[in-house]
Design a protein around this motif. Structure first.
Motif, PDB file in Angstrom:
ATOM      1  N   ALA A  34     116.677   3.755  57.248  1.00 33.27           N
ATOM      2  CA  ALA A  34     116.256   4.677  55.519  1.00 33.27           C
ATOM      3  C   ALA A  34     115.654   3.658  54.760  1.00 33.27           C
ATOM      4  O   ALA A  34     114.760   3.268  53.983  1.00 33.27           O
ATOM      5  CB  ALA A  34     117.247   5.074  55.407  1.00 33.27           C
ATOM      6  N   ASP A  35     116.925   2.339  54.931  1.00 36.48           N
ATOM      7  CA  ASP A  35     116.509   1.109  53.925  1.00 36.48           C
ATOM      8  C   ASP A  35     115.647   0.123  54.027  1.00 36.48           C
ATOM      9  O   ASP A  35     115.283  -0.014  53.065  1.00 36.48           O
ATOM     10  CB  ASP A  35     117.866   0.451  53.448  1.00 36.48           C
ATOM     11  CG  ASP A  35     119.428   1.205  53.016  1.00 36.48           C
ATOM     12  OD1 ASP A  35     118.870   2.241  52.329  1.00 36.48           O
ATOM     13  OD2 ASP A  35     120.209   0.637  53.256  1.00 36.48           O
ATOM     14  N   ILE A  36     115.805   0.231  55.374  1.00 31.76           N
ATOM     15  CA  ILE A  36     114.450  -0.998  56.093  1.00 31.76           C
ATOM     16  C   ILE A  36     113.215  -0.230  55.720  1.00 31.76           C
ATOM     17  O   ILE A  36     111.626  -0.959  55.235  1.00 31.76           O
ATOM     18  CB  ILE A  36     114.207  -1.579  57.182  1.00 31.76           C
ATOM     19  CG1 ILE A  36     115.670  -2.435  58.003  1.00 31.76           C
ATOM     20  CG2 ILE A  36     113.664  -1.747  58.012  1.00 31.76           C
ATOM     21  CD1 ILE A  36     116.335  -1.874  58.983  1.00 31.76           C
ATOM     22  N   THR A  37     112.934   1.018  56.027  1.00 33.20           N
ATOM     23  CA  THR A  37     111.394   1.601  55.707  1.00 33.20           C
ATOM     24  C   THR A  37     111.031   1.520  54.218  1.00 33.20           C
ATOM     25  O   THR A  37     110.222   2.081  53.633  1.00 33.20           O
ATOM     26  CB  THR A  37     111.499   2.838  56.404  1.00 33.20           C
ATOM     27  OG1 THR A  37     112.516   3.579  56.281  1.00 33.20           O
ATOM     28  CG2 THR A  37     110.927   2.457  57.780  1.00 33.20           C
ATOM     29  N   ALA A  38     111.859   1.898  53.150  1.00 33.01           N
ATOM     30  CA  ALA A  38     111.804   2.406  52.158  1.00 33.01           C
ATOM     31  C   ALA A  38     111.114   1.144  50.834  1.00 33.01           C
ATOM     32  O   ALA A  38     109.507   2.584  50.627  1.00 33.01           O
ATOM     33  CB  ALA A  38     113.498   2.178  51.223  1.00 33.01           C
ATOM     34  N   ASN A  39     110.288   0.791  51.169  1.00 32.09           N
ATOM     35  CA  ASN A  39     109.763  -0.447  50.617  1.00 32.09           C
ATOM     36  C   ASN A  39     108.240  -0.322  51.151  1.00 32.09           C
ATOM     37  O   ASN A  39     106.909  -1.010  50.947  1.00 32.09           O
ATOM     38  CB  ASN A  39     110.043  -1.800  50.419  1.00 32.09           C
ATOM     39  CG  ASN A  39     111.218  -1.649  49.251  1.00 32.09           C
ATOM     40  OD1 ASN A  39     110.998  -1.379  48.513  1.00 32.09           O
ATOM     41  ND2 ASN A  39     111.677  -2.813  49.722  1.00 32.09           N
ATOM     42  N   LYS A  61     120.750   1.585  59.287  1.00 33.84           N
ATOM     43  CA  LYS A  61     120.324   0.738  57.850  1.00 33.84           C
ATOM     44  C   LYS A  61     118.405   1.084  57.918  1.00 33.84           C
ATOM     45  O   LYS A  61     117.143   0.279  57.404  1.00 33.84           O
ATOM     46  CB  LYS A  61     120.090  -0.507  57.658  1.00 33.84           C
ATOM     47  CG  LYS A  61     121.674  -0.262  57.478  1.00 33.84           C
ATOM     48  CD  LYS A  61     121.568  -2.331  56.746  1.00 33.84           C
ATOM     49  CE  LYS A  61     123.080  -2.530  56.337  1.00 33.84           C
ATOM     50  NZ  LYS A  61     123.017  -2.778  55.050  1.00 33.84           N
ATOM     51  N   SER A  94     105.299   5.714  56.066  1.00 31.60           N
ATOM     52  CA  SER A  94     106.483   5.631  57.140  1.00 31.60           C
ATOM     53  C   SER A  94     106.944   6.836  57.114  1.00 31.60           C
ATOM     54  O   SER A  94     106.081   7.450  56.665  1.00 31.60           O
ATOM     55  CB  SER A  94     107.840   4.868  56.620  1.00 31.60           C
ATOM     56  OG  SER A  94     108.000   5.542  55.127  1.00 31.60           O
ATOM     57  N   ASN A  99     111.472   7.120  59.462  1.00 33.02           N
ATOM     58  CA  ASN A  99     112.147   5.854  59.706  1.00 33.02           C
ATOM     59  C   ASN A  99     111.722   4.760  60.420  1.00 33.02           C
ATOM     60  O   ASN A  99     111.593   3.842  61.513  1.00 33.02           O
ATOM     61  CB  ASN A  99     113.360   6.065  60.503  1.00 33.02           C
ATOM     62  CG  ASN A  99     114.523   6.291  59.343  1.00 33.02           C
ATOM     63  OD1 ASN A  99     113.783   6.426  57.942  1.00 33.02           O
ATOM     64  ND2 ASN A  99     115.785   6.945  59.117  1.00 33.02           N
TER      65      ASN A  99
END
Length: 95
Positions: free
Chosen positions: A74-79, A72, A83, A86
């Motif tokens: 990519a999901d964690i660093t999306a916001n 996850k 970044s 990742n």
């Protein structure tokens, strides 16, 4: 075991609770009653009684103990404001 007023005040001080002399006398009786109940519990025969996780018999839920990357990143660093690959990018704070 018996608790006196000095012990009640010491416990209150450690817990950072302000206790007046009248309250300490009242708490002394309550704490002694609690300790008396705990002493009664130590007299209960528990030979052959297995520990329980619930009052109803059920199997514990267990998961596979495996090391993963989480998948996850990519999901964690999306916001994140910044970044790269990742990872979070933060301003330099040490010269």
């Amino acid at each position: 075991m018996s608790v006196d007023t000095a012990t009640v005040k010491r416990v209150a001080k450690l817990a950072r609770i302000r206790v007046s002399d009248d309250e300490a006398a009242h708490l002394e009786g309550e704490l002694n009653a609690i300790l008396g109940f705990v002493e009664q519990l130590s007299q209960v025969d528990i030979e052959g009684v297995e520990p329980m996780t619930s009052v109803t018999e059920m199997a514990m839920k267990k998961r596979q103990d495996a090391v993963t990357d989480g998948g996850k990143a990519a999901d964690i660093t999306a916001n994140a404001p910044n970044s790269e690959d990742n990872f979070f990018l933060v301003p330099k704070v040490v010269e």
